[in-house]
Design a protein around this motif. Structure first.
Motif, PDB file in Angstrom:
ATOM      1  N   VAL A  74      -0.638 -13.710 -12.779  1.00 18.50           N
ATOM      2  CA  VAL A  74      -1.403 -12.849 -13.691  1.00 18.50           C
ATOM      3  C   VAL A  74      -0.842 -11.433 -13.687  1.00 18.50           C
ATOM      4  CG1 VAL A  74      -3.662 -11.815 -14.100  1.00 18.50           C
ATOM      5  CG2 VAL A  74      -3.505 -14.222 -13.526  1.00 18.50           C
ATOM      6  N   ALA A  75      -0.465 -10.945 -12.502  1.00 15.14           N
ATOM      7  CA  ALA A  75       0.091  -9.597 -12.414  1.00 15.14           C
ATOM      8  C   ALA A  75       1.408  -9.485 -13.183  1.00 15.14           C
ATOM      9  CB  ALA A  75       0.304  -9.218 -10.944  1.00 15.14           C
ATOM     10  N   ARG A 184      -1.283  -5.326  -9.499  1.00 17.90           N
ATOM     11  CA  ARG A 184      -1.012  -5.990  -8.232  1.00 17.90           C
ATOM     12  C   ARG A 184      -2.287  -5.992  -7.400  1.00 17.90           C
ATOM     13  NH1 ARG A 184       2.683  -3.603  -3.393  1.00 17.90           N
ATOM     14  NH2 ARG A 184       2.595  -5.382  -1.999  1.00 17.90           N
ATOM     15  N   SER A 185      -2.767  -7.160  -7.053  1.00 15.32           N
ATOM     16  CA  SER A 185      -3.991  -7.287  -6.269  1.00 15.32           C
ATOM     17  C   SER A 185      -3.729  -8.245  -5.116  1.00 15.32           C
ATOM     18  CB  SER A 185      -5.141  -7.774  -7.151  1.00 15.32           C
ATOM     19  OG  SER A 185      -6.363  -7.754  -6.454  1.00 15.32           O
ATOM     20  N   GLU A 223      -6.939  -1.888  -5.061  1.00 16.59           N
ATOM     21  CA  GLU A 223      -5.955  -2.325  -6.046  1.00 16.59           C
ATOM     22  C   GLU A 223      -5.184  -1.134  -6.613  1.00 16.59           C
ATOM     23  OE1 GLU A 223      -8.287  -6.357  -7.485  1.00 16.59           O
ATOM     24  OE2 GLU A 223      -8.792  -4.414  -8.344  1.00 16.59           O
ATOM     25  N   LYS A 224      -5.856   0.010  -6.776  1.00 17.38           N
ATOM     26  CA  LYS A 224      -5.145   1.215  -7.195  1.00 17.38           C
ATOM     27  C   LYS A 224      -4.085   1.596  -6.162  1.00 17.38           C
ATOM     28  CE  LYS A 224      -8.921   3.341  -9.834  1.00 17.38           C
ATOM     29  NZ  LYS A 224      -9.889   4.464  -9.884  1.00 17.38           N
ATOM     30  N   ARG A 225      -4.463   1.520  -4.890  1.00 15.82           N
ATOM     31  CA  ARG A 225      -3.508   1.859  -3.836  1.00 15.82           C
ATOM     32  C   ARG A 225      -2.309   0.929  -3.883  1.00 15.82           C
ATOM     33  NH1 ARG A 225      -2.749  -0.498   0.690  1.00 15.82           N
ATOM     34  NH2 ARG A 225      -4.759  -1.596   0.612  1.00 15.82           N
ATOM     35  N   LEU A 226      -2.557  -0.392  -4.074  1.00 12.96           N
ATOM     36  CA  LEU A 226      -1.459  -1.345  -4.158  1.00 12.96           C
ATOM     37  C   LEU A 226      -0.556  -1.047  -5.358  1.00 12.96           C
ATOM     38  CD1 LEU A 226      -3.422  -4.619  -3.333  1.00 12.96           C
ATOM     39  CD2 LEU A 226      -1.619  -3.616  -1.936  1.00 12.96           C
ATOM     40  N   SER A 230       3.405   0.093  -5.125  1.00 16.20           N
ATOM     41  CA  SER A 230       4.447  -0.756  -5.702  1.00 16.20           C
ATOM     42  C   SER A 230       5.297  -0.006  -6.719  1.00 16.20           C
ATOM     43  CB  SER A 230       3.831  -1.992  -6.360  1.00 16.20           C
ATOM     44  OG  SER A 230       3.049  -1.627  -7.477  1.00 16.20           O
ATOM     45  N   THR A 231       4.740   1.057  -7.346  1.00 20.88           N
ATOM     46  CA  THR A 231       5.484   1.784  -8.381  1.00 20.88           C
ATOM     47  C   THR A 231       6.097   3.078  -7.876  1.00 20.88           C
ATOM     48  OG1 THR A 231       3.448   2.911  -9.072  1.00 20.88           O
ATOM     49  CG2 THR A 231       4.015   0.858 -10.201  1.00 20.88           C
ATOM     50  N   GLY A 232       5.655   3.523  -6.703  1.00 22.69           N
ATOM     51  CA  GLY A 232       6.177   4.772  -6.176  1.00 22.69           C
ATOM     52  C   GLY A 232       5.408   5.990  -6.637  1.00 22.69           C
TER      53      GLY A 232
END
Length: 237
Positions: A74-75, A184-185, A223-226, A230-232
């Motif tokens: 899904v992500a 990303r979750s 999920e925001k933290r993830l 992941s994006t920097g």
């Protein structure tokens, strides 16, 4: 005269065959000991290890692996996916009033009802004593409530025979949450969301469906933290 002891590998093979026999598995392909026979044995054991012994549904381990794969999909793709978690209502009363054999009959009946309500691509699992879960890939939010209600009504309309002239009315409480799209979750966060809705369904009196509003598409702090990791990007709020 003493018979020679079998090597440990032979004993393990014998135990594996007994395990398959007790589980009702059909005969293996090919001649015993042949590559096709050994591959069939391995495949049968893998299948057995992923199934709940009582219901034949996917077990918790298999469910968790599938959940991880689906939330990653899904992500990446953005396609919707729905997770339903559910409990059999007042299940303890069944065991206390009719015995554990009746409880097993109820669990197996509910498992069969759930399988009747889903597509071949969906995964139905028994994740606890009277706890079940369904992963529904590619399930748009417009159909989520319809699917969950179909499951609830199917169980509600299914009296379970537990003895001569004895029928038990059964119901389930259902909670559901959609996997966050393009985010990303983790499986644990997705299950937590669905379980929160399940608790709401129970608080509303049971035999109720409660789904997380898909239109809101809430993203938790975790999920925001993830996402930022992941994006920097950094969250400066």
């Amino acid at each position: 005269m003493n018979r020679p002891a079998l090597p440990p590998s032979a004993l393990r093979l014998d135990q594996a065959l007994q395990l398959l026999e007790h589980s009702g598995q059909a005969g293996l392909p090919g001649e015993p000991g042949s590559p096709a026979w050994l591959q069939g044995l391995i495949d049968a054991l893998v299948e057995l290890s992923s199934r709940d012994a009582l219901t034949g549904l996917s077990n918790r381990r298999s469910f968790e692996l599938a959940l991880g794969r689906e939330i990653d999909r899904v992500a990446r793709s953005g396609e919707p996916a729905l997770l339903l978690t559910m409990d059999i209502d007042h299940f303890k009363r069944v065991n206390d009033s009719y015995g554990h054999n009746a409880g097993d009959l109820v669990i197996k009946a509910v498992a069969g009802a759930l399988l009747d309500c889903v597509r071949p691509m969906d995964l139905v699992a028994r994740v606890g004593g009277e706890e079940f879960a369904i992963i529904l890939p590619n399930c748009p939010s417009a159909f989520g409530e319809t699917v969950a209600e179909r499951v609830r009504r199917r169980v509600e309309r299914m009296p379970v025979v537990v003895g001569p002239g004895q029928h038990i009315a059964v119901s389930v409480s259902i909670g559901g949450a959609f996997a966050p799209q393009w985010v990303r979750s983790t499986p644990a966060l997705w299950v937590e969301r669905a379980d929160q809705q399940l608790y709401r369904a129970k608080a509303l009196g049971r035999n109720v469906v409660q789904l997380e509003p898909a239109a809101v598409s809430l993203v938790s702090n975790d999920e925001k933290r993830l996402l930022f990791e992941s994006t920097g990007f950094q969250d400066f709020e």
